[in-house]
Write a protein that holds these residues in place. Structure first.
Motif, PDB file in Angstrom:
ATOM      1  N   THR A 264      42.334 -62.827  64.255  1.00 48.95           N
ATOM      2  CA  THR A 264      42.541 -62.490  65.695  1.00 48.95           C
ATOM      3  C   THR A 264      41.088 -61.789  66.192  1.00 48.95           C
ATOM      4  O   THR A 264      40.775 -61.961  67.373  1.00 48.95           O
ATOM      5  CB  THR A 264      43.906 -61.649  66.110  1.00 48.95           C
ATOM      6  N   GLU A 265      40.689 -61.096  65.393  1.00 47.87           N
ATOM      7  CA  GLU A 265      39.387 -60.574  65.700  1.00 47.87           C
ATOM      8  C   GLU A 265      38.140 -61.416  65.525  1.00 47.87           C
ATOM      9  O   GLU A 265      37.293 -61.433  66.691  1.00 47.87           O
ATOM     10  CB  GLU A 265      39.140 -59.263  64.471  1.00 47.87           C
ATOM     11  N   ILE A 266      38.263 -62.347  65.033  1.00 48.23           N
ATOM     12  CA  ILE A 266      37.228 -63.560  64.795  1.00 48.23           C
ATOM     13  C   ILE A 266      37.407 -64.180  66.179  1.00 48.23           C
ATOM     14  O   ILE A 266      36.187 -64.405  66.962  1.00 48.23           O
ATOM     15  CB  ILE A 266      37.262 -64.195  63.682  1.00 48.23           C
ATOM     16  N   TYR A 267      38.369 -64.562  66.761  1.00 50.27           N
ATOM     17  CA  TYR A 267      38.821 -65.326  67.993  1.00 50.27           C
ATOM     18  C   TYR A 267      38.086 -64.247  69.069  1.00 50.27           C
ATOM     19  O   TYR A 267      37.523 -65.085  70.166  1.00 50.27           O
ATOM     20  CB  TYR A 267      40.114 -65.626  68.359  1.00 50.27           C
ATOM     21  N   LYS A 268      38.501 -63.001  69.018  1.00 52.69           N
ATOM     22  CA  LYS A 268      37.939 -62.131  70.006  1.00 52.69           C
ATOM     23  C   LYS A 268      36.259 -62.064  70.054  1.00 52.69           C
ATOM     24  O   LYS A 268      35.579 -62.050  71.157  1.00 52.69           O
ATOM     25  CB  LYS A 268      38.365 -60.783  69.695  1.00 52.69           C
ATOM     26  N   MET A 269      35.788 -61.968  68.937  1.00 57.46           N
ATOM     27  CA  MET A 269      34.443 -62.050  68.760  1.00 57.46           C
ATOM     28  C   MET A 269      33.988 -63.449  69.360  1.00 57.46           C
ATOM     29  O   MET A 269      32.936 -63.485  70.072  1.00 57.46           O
ATOM     30  CB  MET A 269      33.876 -62.024  67.209  1.00 57.46           C
ATOM     31  N   LEU A 270      34.404 -64.615  68.905  1.00 62.26           N
ATOM     32  CA  LEU A 270      34.058 -65.893  69.593  1.00 62.26           C
ATOM     33  C   LEU A 270      34.103 -65.889  71.211  1.00 62.26           C
ATOM     34  O   LEU A 270      33.400 -66.577  71.804  1.00 62.26           O
ATOM     35  CB  LEU A 270      34.806 -67.019  69.182  1.00 62.26           C
ATOM     36  N   ALA A 271      35.253 -65.123  71.843  1.00 64.04           N
ATOM     37  CA  ALA A 271      35.314 -64.997  73.076  1.00 64.04           C
ATOM     38  C   ALA A 271      34.289 -64.334  73.670  1.00 64.04           C
ATOM     39  O   ALA A 271      33.790 -64.544  74.848  1.00 64.04           O
ATOM     40  CB  ALA A 271      36.885 -64.488  73.460  1.00 64.04           C
ATOM     41  N   ASP A 272      33.751 -63.168  73.130  1.00 67.67           N
ATOM     42  CA  ASP A 272      32.564 -62.468  73.520  1.00 67.67           C
ATOM     43  C   ASP A 272      31.502 -63.328  73.587  1.00 67.67           C
ATOM     44  O   ASP A 272      30.662 -63.036  74.686  1.00 67.67           O
ATOM     45  CB  ASP A 272      32.395 -61.232  72.605  1.00 67.67           C
ATOM     46  N   VAL A 273      31.141 -64.062  72.622  1.00 71.70           N
ATOM     47  CA  VAL A 273      29.943 -65.104  72.871  1.00 71.70           C
ATOM     48  C   VAL A 273      30.296 -65.937  73.969  1.00 71.70           C
ATOM     49  O   VAL A 273      29.173 -66.010  74.604  1.00 71.70           O
ATOM     50  CB  VAL A 273      29.877 -65.943  71.503  1.00 71.70           C
ATOM     51  N   ALA A 274      31.311 -66.525  73.963  1.00 68.95           N
ATOM     52  CA  ALA A 274      31.499 -67.439  75.394  1.00 68.95           C
ATOM     53  C   ALA A 274      31.169 -66.773  76.712  1.00 68.95           C
ATOM     54  O   ALA A 274      30.622 -67.238  77.628  1.00 68.95           O
ATOM     55  CB  ALA A 274      32.809 -68.056  75.249  1.00 68.95           C
ATOM     56  N   LEU A 275      31.753 -65.419  76.853  1.00 65.76           N
ATOM     57  CA  LEU A 275      31.430 -64.654  77.808  1.00 65.76           C
ATOM     58  C   LEU A 275      29.924 -64.360  78.159  1.00 65.76           C
ATOM     59  O   LEU A 275      29.547 -64.330  79.367  1.00 65.76           O
ATOM     60  CB  LEU A 275      32.491 -63.383  77.908  1.00 65.76           C
ATOM     61  N   ALA A 276      29.304 -63.926  77.117  1.00 63.53           N
ATOM     62  CA  ALA A 276      28.185 -63.575  77.091  1.00 63.53           C
ATOM     63  C   ALA A 276      27.091 -64.502  77.788  1.00 63.53           C
ATOM     64  O   ALA A 276      26.138 -64.186  78.280  1.00 63.53           O
ATOM     65  CB  ALA A 276      27.556 -63.004  75.743  1.00 63.53           C
ATOM     66  N   VAL A 277      27.517 -65.907  77.406  1.00 61.43           N
ATOM     67  CA  VAL A 277      26.467 -66.891  77.982  1.00 61.43           C
ATOM     68  C   VAL A 277      27.179 -67.721  79.177  1.00 61.43           C
ATOM     69  O   VAL A 277      26.661 -68.707  79.805  1.00 61.43           O
ATOM     70  CB  VAL A 277      26.028 -67.832  76.784  1.00 61.43           C
ATOM     71  N   ASN A 278      28.208 -67.082  79.964  1.00 55.66           N
ATOM     72  CA  ASN A 278      28.942 -67.603  80.913  1.00 55.66           C
ATOM     73  C   ASN A 278      29.361 -69.023  80.838  1.00 55.66           C
ATOM     74  O   ASN A 278      29.576 -69.914  81.640  1.00 55.66           O
ATOM     75  CB  ASN A 278      27.840 -67.512  82.138  1.00 55.66           C
ATOM     76  N   ALA A 279      29.871 -69.164  79.587  1.00 60.09           N
ATOM     77  CA  ALA A 279      30.453 -70.362  79.341  1.00 60.09           C
ATOM     78  C   ALA A 279      31.868 -70.656  79.705  1.00 60.09           C
ATOM     79  O   ALA A 279      32.425 -71.478  80.191  1.00 60.09           O
ATOM     80  CB  ALA A 279      30.361 -70.784  77.692  1.00 60.09           C
ATOM     81  N   VAL A 280      32.560 -69.601  79.792  1.00 56.30           N
ATOM     82  CA  VAL A 280      33.658 -69.470  80.649  1.00 56.30           C
ATOM     83  C   VAL A 280      33.667 -68.144  81.705  1.00 56.30           C
ATOM     84  O   VAL A 280      33.000 -67.099  81.325  1.00 56.30           O
ATOM     85  CB  VAL A 280      35.050 -69.114  79.782  1.00 56.30           C
ATOM     86  N   ASP A 281      34.779 -68.168  82.556  1.00 63.29           N
ATOM     87  CA  ASP A 281      34.973 -67.041  83.395  1.00 63.29           C
ATOM     88  C   ASP A 281      35.693 -65.838  83.083  1.00 63.29           C
ATOM     89  O   ASP A 281      35.609 -64.873  83.403  1.00 63.29           O
ATOM     90  CB  ASP A 281      34.969 -67.561  84.738  1.00 63.29           C
TER      91      ASP A 281
END
Length: 203
Positions: free
Chosen positions: A111-128
């Protein structure tokens, strides 16, 4: 090999009847090297020169990189939410892959790794919406475990089966018009790619 409509964002260049499939692992340094050349040199050249070849991203999850599964799941979840940003998120995953290497994540939960990956996605505006992405990756704990996976498990299964059906064992692996060529190197320059492609596309 055809591309299922659900994964249309995996088509990185669409310029002709020939198909170049590139099997990559987000946790593989050699895949990152090849991806950089594809994105910054080969694909722009294909587009500018109207080279008659489509380029497809293919998932090659290597089990000796345990976090690779989660990285590829995250990319499929991003595609579901924002197909146009699949390649953008892939750029970020390859650029930051060391953050997900064994030594960096050995003490992290799934779960922590999923959250890290979500942070990456948010950082590059891949998701809103970070939470919406996490919902696709979420696995609920249960007193009656069923190995049910998450909302992208079946998508990942599809891609794993596709790679296995073509006899893909490692990354990066390149397939042109259905024929695997293990001689293609992650270290190739644009000129080497051109020299390899030209006679094959002229045939």
């Amino acid at each position: 090999m055809a591309l299922a409509p659900a994964y249309a964002a995996h088509r990185l260049a669409a310029a002709g009847p020939h198909t170049l499939e590139v099997f990559l692992d987000f946790a593989c340094p050699f895949s990152a090297k090849m991806w950089a050349t594809l994105r910054t040199e080969l694909i722009p050249h294909i587009s500018a020169a109207s080279t008659p070849v489509s380029v497809l991203f293919r998932h090659q999850v290597q089990p000796w990189h345990p976090v690779s599964t989660l990285m590829h799941e995250a990319s499929l979840a991003v595609e579901k939410l924002s197909p146009a940003n699949f390649a953008l998120f892939a750029d970020a995953l390859f650029a930051r892959q060391r953050e997900f290497f064994d030594e960096a994540t050995v003490n992290c939960t799934r779960t922590e790794i999923y959250k890290m990956l979500a942070d990456v996605a948010l950082a590059v505006n891949a998701v809103d919406d970070r939470q919406q992405l996490l919902q696709l990756l979420d696995i609920q704990a249960s007193d009656a475990p069923r190995n049910a996976g998450n909302a992208v498990t079946n998508d990942l299964k599809y891609h794993i089966k596709l790679a296995r059906a073509q006899g893909i064992h490692v990354s990066p692996t390149v397939v042109l018009d259905g024929i695997r060529d293990d001689g293609v190197s992650s270290s190739w320059t644009l000129e080497q790619w051109q020299a390899w492609l030209q006679p094959k596309l002229a045939a």
